[in-house]
Scaffold this active site. Sequence first.
Site, PDB file in Angstrom:
ATOM      1  N   TYR A 180     -21.075  33.913  22.387  1.00 52.22           N
ATOM      2  CA  TYR A 180     -22.368  34.983  21.555  1.00 52.22           C
ATOM      3  C   TYR A 180     -22.844  34.543  20.095  1.00 52.22           C
ATOM      4  O   TYR A 180     -23.730  35.136  20.023  1.00 52.22           O
ATOM      5  CB  TYR A 180     -22.163  36.560  21.678  1.00 52.22           C
ATOM      6  CG  TYR A 180     -21.681  37.745  23.014  1.00 52.22           C
ATOM      7  CD1 TYR A 180     -22.498  37.633  23.387  1.00 52.22           C
ATOM      8  CD2 TYR A 180     -20.427  37.590  22.823  1.00 52.22           C
ATOM      9  CE1 TYR A 180     -22.322  38.557  24.711  1.00 52.22           C
ATOM     10  CE2 TYR A 180     -19.702  38.941  23.893  1.00 52.22           C
ATOM     11  CZ  TYR A 180     -21.373  39.391  25.043  1.00 52.22           C
ATOM     12  OH  TYR A 180     -21.143  39.719  26.299  1.00 52.22           O
ATOM     13  N   LYS A 227     -16.026  43.209  30.817  1.00 52.84           N
ATOM     14  CA  LYS A 227     -15.387  43.149  29.562  1.00 52.84           C
ATOM     15  C   LYS A 227     -14.036  44.416  29.597  1.00 52.84           C
ATOM     16  O   LYS A 227     -13.697  45.073  30.367  1.00 52.84           O
ATOM     17  CB  LYS A 227     -16.805  44.466  28.612  1.00 52.84           C
ATOM     18  CG  LYS A 227     -18.127  43.073  28.771  1.00 52.84           C
ATOM     19  CD  LYS A 227     -18.705  43.266  27.603  1.00 52.84           C
ATOM     20  CE  LYS A 227     -20.198  42.542  28.036  1.00 52.84           C
ATOM     21  NZ  LYS A 227     -21.576  42.730  27.303  1.00 52.84           N
ATOM     22  N   HIS A 246     -20.396  41.197  31.742  1.00 52.90           N
ATOM     23  CA  HIS A 246     -21.775  40.309  31.184  1.00 52.90           C
ATOM     24  C   HIS A 246     -22.182  39.637  32.561  1.00 52.90           C
ATOM     25  O   HIS A 246     -21.516  39.336  33.190  1.00 52.90           O
ATOM     26  CB  HIS A 246     -21.478  39.956  30.194  1.00 52.90           C
ATOM     27  CG  HIS A 246     -21.745  38.382  29.789  1.00 52.90           C
ATOM     28  ND1 HIS A 246     -23.384  38.524  28.904  1.00 52.90           N
ATOM     29  CD2 HIS A 246     -22.162  37.318  30.587  1.00 52.90           C
ATOM     30  CE1 HIS A 246     -23.808  37.436  29.154  1.00 52.90           C
ATOM     31  NE2 HIS A 246     -22.952  36.677  29.279  1.00 52.90           N
ATOM     32  N   GLU A 258     -22.386  28.932  29.969  1.00 53.07           N
ATOM     33  CA  GLU A 258     -21.287  29.864  30.450  1.00 53.07           C
ATOM     34  C   GLU A 258     -19.570  29.540  30.640  1.00 53.07           C
ATOM     35  O   GLU A 258     -19.101  29.342  31.254  1.00 53.07           O
ATOM     36  CB  GLU A 258     -22.104  31.655  30.246  1.00 53.07           C
ATOM     37  CG  GLU A 258     -23.074  31.671  29.318  1.00 53.07           C
ATOM     38  CD  GLU A 258     -23.472  32.972  29.581  1.00 53.07           C
ATOM     39  OE1 GLU A 258     -23.827  33.557  28.954  1.00 53.07           O
ATOM     40  OE2 GLU A 258     -23.931  33.236  30.655  1.00 53.07           O
ATOM     41  N   ASN A 291     -20.794  48.471  27.292  1.00 49.43           N
ATOM     42  CA  ASN A 291     -21.724  48.302  28.565  1.00 49.43           C
ATOM     43  C   ASN A 291     -20.799  47.236  29.674  1.00 49.43           C
ATOM     44  O   ASN A 291     -21.446  46.860  30.452  1.00 49.43           O
ATOM     45  CB  ASN A 291     -23.291  47.918  28.322  1.00 49.43           C
ATOM     46  CG  ASN A 291     -23.392  45.981  27.679  1.00 49.43           C
ATOM     47  OD1 ASN A 291     -22.004  45.302  27.788  1.00 49.43           O
ATOM     48  ND2 ASN A 291     -24.067  45.211  27.809  1.00 49.43           N
TER      49      ASN A 291
END
Length: 163
Positions: free
Chosen positions: A64, A24, A130, A141, A127
């Site tokens: 998402y 990310k 992913h 994905e 975080n």
Amino acid sequence: MLLVIHQLDGKRSAVSERTFVMVKPDGVGRRLVGECIRRFEQRGLKLVGLKIQILSTAIAEKHYEEHKDKPFFGELVSFITSGPTVQMVWEGPDAVAQVRKMNGATNCAKADVGTIRGDYGLSMQNNLIHASDAVDTAVREIGLYFEDSELITYSQPDDQWLL
Ligand code: CMP
């Protein structure tokens, strides 16, 4: 995506899978891309797809979409589109579950030490990384970010030791 069941000595077998991983904007910004790749490589997983891009709002919302009704959805989309992200596809025995375990719990503050999030983060939203949570999610994905022609099938000299 189930690829192949390796029969070794008649007792052991492993199902090779592909999983989607994205570093990310915080992970890229904190120069942790190499560290994430190093961990997956050294574990014995194989990198079969790789790209870097700043996500559009449209692709972020699609990625998402399961969270679209959550209160943090808007902030999550702003965060994930705020800078470069690195997309990867990793392949290996039980790759989906193994990568999730290596990333650690969603909330970095609760992630075990020794995981990527537990070693490098403290935030819930920011975080770092992913990864797909199931094999069917990985198929969806991977399809969002990669054409089939962008994924490479190849063998490594140490493949036999990693099954
Ligand atoms: P990820 O594993 O990419 O899946 C969904 C993301 O939403 C998650 O990592 C976090 O970045 C973010 N997220 C999940 N729960 C929360 C929350 N309660 N508040 C803010 N962000 C969250």
